[in-house]
Design a protein around this motif. Structure first.
Motif, PDB file in Angstrom:
ATOM      1  N   ALA A 285      -0.046  -4.482  -2.729  1.00  0.00           N
ATOM      2  CA  ALA A 285      -0.774  -3.298  -3.201  1.00  0.00           C
ATOM      3  C   ALA A 285      -0.254  -2.028  -2.534  1.00  0.00           C
ATOM      4  O   ALA A 285      -0.098  -0.987  -3.188  1.00  0.00           O
ATOM      5  CB  ALA A 285      -2.269  -3.472  -2.929  1.00  0.00           C
ATOM      6  N   ARG A 286       0.016  -2.106  -1.235  1.00  0.00           N
ATOM      7  CA  ARG A 286       0.552  -0.922  -0.541  1.00  0.00           C
ATOM      8  C   ARG A 286       1.898  -0.505  -1.116  1.00  0.00           C
ATOM      9  O   ARG A 286       2.140   0.690  -1.367  1.00  0.00           O
ATOM     10  CB  ARG A 286       0.692  -1.211   0.964  1.00  0.00           C
ATOM     11  N   VAL A 296      -2.532   7.491  -5.814  1.00  0.00           N
ATOM     12  CA  VAL A 296      -2.853   6.339  -6.669  1.00  0.00           C
ATOM     13  C   VAL A 296      -3.397   5.208  -5.809  1.00  0.00           C
ATOM     14  O   VAL A 296      -2.913   4.950  -4.710  1.00  0.00           O
ATOM     15  CB  VAL A 296      -1.606   5.869  -7.449  1.00  0.00           C
ATOM     16  N   GLN A 297      -4.430   4.540  -6.318  1.00  0.00           N
ATOM     17  CA  GLN A 297      -5.003   3.391  -5.645  1.00  0.00           C
ATOM     18  C   GLN A 297      -4.900   2.160  -6.539  1.00  0.00           C
ATOM     19  O   GLN A 297      -4.747   2.274  -7.763  1.00  0.00           O
ATOM     20  CB  GLN A 297      -6.472   3.628  -5.277  1.00  0.00           C
ATOM     21  N   ILE A 298      -4.999   0.994  -5.904  1.00  0.00           N
ATOM     22  CA  ILE A 298      -4.899  -0.277  -6.619  1.00  0.00           C
ATOM     23  C   ILE A 298      -5.992  -1.203  -6.122  1.00  0.00           C
ATOM     24  O   ILE A 298      -6.257  -1.275  -4.912  1.00  0.00           O
ATOM     25  CB  ILE A 298      -3.522  -0.936  -6.397  1.00  0.00           C
ATOM     26  N   ALA A 299      -6.648  -1.885  -7.039  1.00  0.00           N
ATOM     27  CA  ALA A 299      -7.636  -2.911  -6.699  1.00  0.00           C
ATOM     28  C   ALA A 299      -7.217  -4.217  -7.355  1.00  0.00           C
ATOM     29  O   ALA A 299      -6.798  -4.224  -8.522  1.00  0.00           O
ATOM     30  CB  ALA A 299      -9.029  -2.502  -7.170  1.00  0.00           C
ATOM     31  N   ILE A 314      -8.653  -7.132  -2.900  1.00  0.00           N
ATOM     32  CA  ILE A 314      -8.047  -5.904  -2.376  1.00  0.00           C
ATOM     33  C   ILE A 314      -8.854  -4.742  -2.936  1.00  0.00           C
ATOM     34  O   ILE A 314      -8.746  -4.407  -4.116  1.00  0.00           O
ATOM     35  CB  ILE A 314      -6.568  -5.779  -2.794  1.00  0.00           C
ATOM     36  N   GLY A 315      -9.676  -4.123  -2.088  1.00  0.00           N
ATOM     37  CA  GLY A 315     -10.519  -3.025  -2.547  1.00  0.00           C
ATOM     38  C   GLY A 315      -9.772  -1.727  -2.724  1.00  0.00           C
ATOM     39  O   GLY A 315     -10.193  -0.870  -3.499  1.00  0.00           O
ATOM     40  N   SER A 316      -8.661  -1.571  -2.013  1.00  0.00           N
ATOM     41  CA  SER A 316      -7.818  -0.385  -2.156  1.00  0.00           C
ATOM     42  C   SER A 316      -6.462  -0.707  -1.550  1.00  0.00           C
ATOM     43  O   SER A 316      -6.310  -1.683  -0.805  1.00  0.00           O
ATOM     44  CB  SER A 316      -8.436   0.834  -1.460  1.00  0.00           C
ATOM     45  N   ALA A 317      -5.489   0.136  -1.842  1.00  0.00           N
ATOM     46  CA  ALA A 317      -4.134  -0.083  -1.320  1.00  0.00           C
ATOM     47  C   ALA A 317      -3.986   0.381   0.116  1.00  0.00           C
ATOM     48  O   ALA A 317      -2.932   0.173   0.714  1.00  0.00           O
ATOM     49  CB  ALA A 317      -3.116   0.641  -2.204  1.00  0.00           C
TER      50      ALA A 317
END
Length: 688
Positions: A285-286, A296-299, A314-317
């Motif tokens: 994700a990071r 930008v974020q990813i869950a 994964i709640g956020s990157a």
């Protein structure tokens, strides 16, 4: 014989004193508050610590368990601090007499008489160090001995002992200085852990190494004199380097918070997470977020379909990125077209349609609502399967109109996906649900797709290893019939795969994923959801503040990540049938092993890209995944140079520019297959 009056008086006084002490004990029990306020430790399914939560004032105070502490440490502690610990009742008269005698002879206080129980009482109720406090501590020690076993007193002492700074208890100290539980300790570690509480701030190895080294050596000499260590071993341990202080585990940040919320009052929480998969997906994700942009974020959510156990979340990157402290798996966003499979499923169950039913993809108005396709074009006469695979909007709205928007929303709610819908009072306005006009979380979308992969049975997700956070005996809710679920899965498996990916049917061992993408209005949310190989995965990509990312669709922004997640998840699934995401066998319908091949084994064959083909390079710069068949492992080369491999071990190639290339695959026997391909880009004009 009549007893003298004075004897009767003495007995009466003793009885009255005993009764008074019993009443006093009942009226003034020891304050156990500090002994019950412990840090929460969240672990993965294998017991590996993921995150530790501090108590008040940011203190790390972990509950000690004597069965998980090195017995050699316990023996050394008792030898140094309280040799008669198991013989006295909280106060050791012999120690008091010895301390008084030695102090009187030296003219100063040489040694104290505090037992481990008295020290525990002082840790529970800190007081100034004076004679009055010593008397109170002695009384409290007697009270503790009446209420607790010796092991329980030791555990309480080893939970509260100060180790400098914000460290309290042996487990906190062991984690901070050695990075692990105190189940196995070396001689130098045991000596340091005994020396530190005697003067925790003066002897901190991270701040005052000279004092720490001297005090550690003194304890080692004491243990050698007691016969617990040989002199040579003590000297060797005294020369060991001092540890530096490390950070406490802080992985699975949002998932650990969710686990703590689901297990209130529990200090040791074992989750259903797989620590290895969690760490790998956090890194993925990071990396993907860095490539996508700074804002930008990813869950990501990975669920074991059969049990609904959450294996990675994964709640956020990253918490250092915008919105990173928010658990984006639990924030409602527009799911775009990810709900279309469930619209058609309801239509299948109602008998309105089947996979081969033909529908008209033409401009059409539903009162004031007039949907159009993403590319603003229409296909005319299409089957339901084609409409779903290519995510056509008009057929989906037509199907929703037939089954009823409110009924569809109610079915989602019944399954556990509680959509946030604006109350317009108009059923026609509700038709926008088909295109994402409803708010759902990543977790809720996972509930729906797990039901799709489990014969249409909807059940809640479980985050704890013992499943105590859900009613495991509650019956599943029927979202669709098993026959419909199987048909929808079959349709979605045949949907166009992302660039560089071959369909599973053409690549041996590839994951068989039924997937769907979604893009919310204004390019605010990019989604990909899928189920297969025993897992359900949902990926969300976007800006946490909801601002648009023009041109970024679910297919481009989220689908490649979905396939990467499936690749990684399969590596963490055991080969045996344990219910932990069992992979489907690609040879389910193959003949028996002796009949699968006649004669010698065949040479390797390149499946993708085939010889003589023209391949369009991915505009987003993602490599192509090379696929082939052969005996054993295939080694890949492009124009004579070895091809790279991705995180899943698959051969990949990123064409540096357009033109002709020669791809070669070599098997274990040295046999080679080659393919001459042409790479085309946007500079070559539109694709045909």
């Amino acid at each position: 014989m009549r007893l003298p009056v004075w004897v009767i008086g003495v007995h009466a006084a003793i009885l009255a004193m005993a009764a008074s002490l019993l009443v006093l004990d009942r009226l003034t029990p020891p304050d156990m508050g500090r002994g019950t306020e412990m840090s929460v430790v969240v672990t993965d399914s294998g017991g590996r610590a993921l995150r530790v939560f501090p108590v008040e004032d940011g203190r790390w105070r972990l509950a000690a368990d004597i069965d998980r502490i090195d017995p050699a440490f316990i023996d050394a502690l008792i030898e140094v601090e309280d040799q008669r610990f198991y013989d006295h009742d909280g106060v050791d008269p012999l120690a008091v007499i010895r301390a008084a005698f030695t102090s009187a002879r030296a003219g100063r206080i040489v040694s104290g008489a505090s037992t481990l129980t008295m020290q525990t009482a002082r840790l529970l109720e800190p007081r100034p160090r004076n004679l009055g406090s010593k008397i109170v501590e002695s009384w409290r020690a007697l009270q503790l001995e009446r209420r607790l076993t010796k092991d329980e007193i030791l555990e309480l002492y080893l939970s509260l002992t100060p180790y400098g700074g914000n460290l309290e208890g042996i487990r906190a100290a062991s984690w901070a200085y050695f990075g692990r539980e105190p189940e196995r300790l070396t001689a130098d570690q045991i000596a340091l852990l005994i020396a530190l509480p005697q003067s925790p701030e003066v002897r901190r190895p991270d701040l005052r190494p000279a004092q720490a080294r001297t005090s550690r050596a003194a304890i080692l000499d004491r243990l050698a004199e007691a016969g617990l260590l040989s002199p040579d071993r003590a000297a060797e341990a005294a020369g060991e380097p001092l540890p530096s202080r490390a950070d406490f585990p802080a992985e699975a940040w949002h998932a650990a918070e969710e686990a703590r919320r689901r297990a209130p009052g529990v200090t040791e929480i074992r989750t259903s997470l797989d620590g290895g998969l969690q760490a790998e997906l956090e890194a993925l994700a990071r990396a993907e977020a860095e490539e996508a942009g700074s804002d930008v974020q990813i869950a990501i959510l990975v669920v074991e379909t059969g049990s609904r156990a959450v294996r990675a979340a994964i709640g956020s990157a990253g918490r250092g990125r915008q919105g990173g402290w928010i658990d984006l798996t639990d924030r409602a966003r527009s799911p775009g077209s990810t709900l279309k499979p469930f619209i058609y499923a309801l239509a299948f169950d109602d008998g309105f349609a089947a996979a081969g039913t033909r529908m008209a993809d033409v401009p059409r108005a539903f009162n004031a609502y007039q949907p159009e396709n993403f590319d603003r074009s229409f296909r005319g006469d299409v089957t339901v399967a084609e409409a779903l695979q290519h995510s056509l909007n008009v057929p989906a709205v037509l199907a929703l109109d037939a089954v009823g928007a409110r009924r569809f929303a109610a079915s989602l709610d019944f399954a556990g996906a509680h959509g946030r819908i604006a109350d317009s009072g108009e059923d026609d306005a509700g038709l926008a649900i088909a295109l994402g006009g409803v708010g759902l979380t990543v977790r809720e979308v996972a509930v729906l797709y797990a039901a799709l992969g489990d014969g249409g049975a909807a059940r809640p997700l479980s985050w704890l290893e013992d499943r105590s956070d859900i009613d495991a005996d509650a019956p599943a809710q029927t979202l669709m019939t098993p026959e419909t679920a199987e048909e929808i899965v079959s349709i979605l498996r045949r949907a166009p795969h992302p660039g560089g990916r071959m369909p599973a049917e053409l690549s041996r061992g590839a994951p068989r994923i039924a997937f769907k993408t979604g893009t919310s209005w204004g390019f605010r949310d990019a989604w990909a959801a899928g189920t297969g190989d025993g897992f359900t995965v949902v990926v969300w990509v976007g800006r946490p503040d909801g601002t648009p990312r023009p041109g970024v669709t679910g297919r481009e922004g989220a689908l490649p990540i979905l396939f990467d997640v499936f690749d990684r998840a399969r590596r963490y699934a055991p080969e045996t049938d344990t219910g932990w995401g069992r992979a489907e066998t690609p040879d389910d319908h193959s003949p028996p092993a002796p009949l699968r091949r006649f004669g010698d084994t065949l040479p390797p064959e390149i499946v993708f890209p085939p010889d003589g083909s023209e391949v369009w390079a991915n505009e987003e710069g993602r490599p192509l995944v090379l696929a082939g068949r052969g005996t054993g492992r295939l080694d890949w080369f492009v124009d004579g140079a070895p091809a790279d491999r991705n995180g899943a071990g698959d051969p990949v190639w990123l064409p540096p520019q357009r033109g002709f290339y020669t791809i070669a695959a070599v098997d274990d026997a040295g046999r080679t297959a080659t393919a001459r391909v042409r790479i085309r880009t946007a500079a070559d004009g539109p694709a045909r």
